[in-house]
Write a protein that holds these residues in place. Structure first.
Motif, PDB file in Angstrom:
ATOM      1  N   HIS A 264      31.707 -28.203  42.617  1.00 31.99           N
ATOM      2  CA  HIS A 264      30.835 -28.241  43.795  1.00 31.99           C
ATOM      3  C   HIS A 264      30.532 -26.835  44.321  1.00 31.99           C
TER       4      HIS A 264
ATOM      5  N   HIS B 253      27.233 -22.727  47.560  1.00 25.04           N
ATOM      6  CA  HIS B 253      27.363 -23.016  46.132  1.00 25.04           C
ATOM      7  C   HIS B 253      27.104 -21.736  45.343  1.00 25.04           C
TER       8      HIS B 253
ATOM      9  N   HIS C  78      29.722 -23.122  54.100  1.00 25.41           N
ATOM     10  CA  HIS C  78      29.925 -23.861  52.845  1.00 25.41           C
ATOM     11  C   HIS C  78      28.740 -23.545  51.946  1.00 25.41           C
TER      12      HIS C  78
HETATM   13 ZN   LIG Z   1      27.810 -28.480  49.001  1.00 24.67          ZN
END
Ligand SMILES: [Zn+2]
Length: 225
Positions: A159, A97, A95
Motif C-alpha cells: 500500500h 504512496h 499518508h
Molecule cells: Zn493509501
C-alpha cells in the motif's frame, strides 16, 4: 470558517506532496488536528490536491462526523482518528504512496536507520505491517502497531506509508525522510554495502527537533509518541 490556519496547512502540504512526488493524482491523504478543540482538518476524498482551497478541506470530529465542509472526508479518516486517539500530542498525519517506500512495503523489506533524517523520526528500523484493506479500522491498527516501537513512521504492506508528528510540518518532514531513506537504501543495497548509524548518533538524533529552535509553542517535539 473553522480551523482556517490548519485548512491552509492541509492545502499547502497537499501541494507539497505532489511537488515532492510523495503521491500522485488524488492518492494519499493528510490531516491536522487542532489542539484546543480536538477537531481535525482533513483532505476531502477523491479531490485533486492542486485544486483544493482552504474552504474545501473537511473538518471532522474524532468520530468522523462532519463539522464543517461540503465534501466527505478522506476514506482513510479512520486511520487518522485512530492515531490521534492513541497519541494526544500528535497533531499532523501524512499518508502517501511514495514509490521507493512503497517498493519496500511490497518487498516486505524493513528500512534500517541509515541516515540522520530517518533517525530523527525513528527509534527502530521502519517495519512493514501486514496488509489491511484501505479505509478500514484494520489499516489503522496496522499503522499503530508499526509505530508502536517508538517510530513516527510505518510501512503498510502492498500500500504505502504513514507518518505522524507534533504538527503537519513534522509529519510531512517525516514522510519525506522515509522516502529519502528508502531511495538511498535501495541504491546502497545495489552497491552491496549498507551501514547503519552508530547507536550514540541515533539516540541523539531521536530527540533533536528539526525546527531548530523555532517557536513551536513548547509542543514542537517531533517524538510525539
Ligand atoms: Zn493509501
Amino acid at each position: 470558517m473553522l480551523l482556517k490556519e490548519l485548512r491552509e496547512q492541509v492545502v499547502f502540504y497537499g501541494n507539497q506532496m505532489i511537488k515532492s512526488q510523495l503521491t500522485m493524482n488524488t492518492g494519499g491523504n493528510i490531516s491536522a488536528r487542532d489542539r484546543k478543540s480536538g477537531l481535525i482538518a482533513i483532505k476531502p476524498t477523491s479531490k485533486h490536491y492542486e485544486l483544493l482551497k482552504p474552504e474545501d478541506i473537511t473538518v471532522i470530529d474524532i468520530d468522523g462526523n462532519i463539522i464543517e465542509g461540503g465534501y466527505k472526508p478522506s476514506s482513510e479518516w479512520r486511520m487518522h482518528a485512530a492515531i490521534y486517539k492513541k497519541y494526544p500530542r500528535v497533531c499532523g498525519i501524512v499518508h502517501c504512496h511514495s514509490i521507493y517506500a512503497t517498493a519496500m512495503a511490497v518487498a516486505d523489506e524493513e528500512i534500517p536507520l541509515i541516515n540522520h533524517e530517518l533517525c530523527m523520526y525513528c527509534s527502530e528500523p521502519v517495519r512493514v505491517m501486514p496488509f489491511a484493506m484501505p479505509g478500514t479500522d484494520q489499516l489503522g491498527d496496522s499503522a499503530l502497531e508499526g509505530m508502536a516501537v517508538g517510530n513516527n513512521v510505518a510501512l503498510l504492506k502492498n500500500h504505502g506509508t504513514v507518518a505522524m508528528g507534533a504538527s503537519l510540518w513534522h509529519a510531512f518532514d517525516a514522510a519525506c525522510a522515509l522516502e529519502q531513506a528508502a531511495n538511498a537504501y535501495f541504491i546502497a543495497k545495489q552497491m552491496g554495502k549498507v551501514h547503519v548509524l552508530p547507536e550514540e548518533g541515533r539516540n541523539k538524533l531521536r530527540t533533536y527537533d528539526p525546527l531548530m529552535g523555532e517557536d513551536t509553542g513548547g509542543e514542537g517535539e517531533i517524538r510525539a509518541v
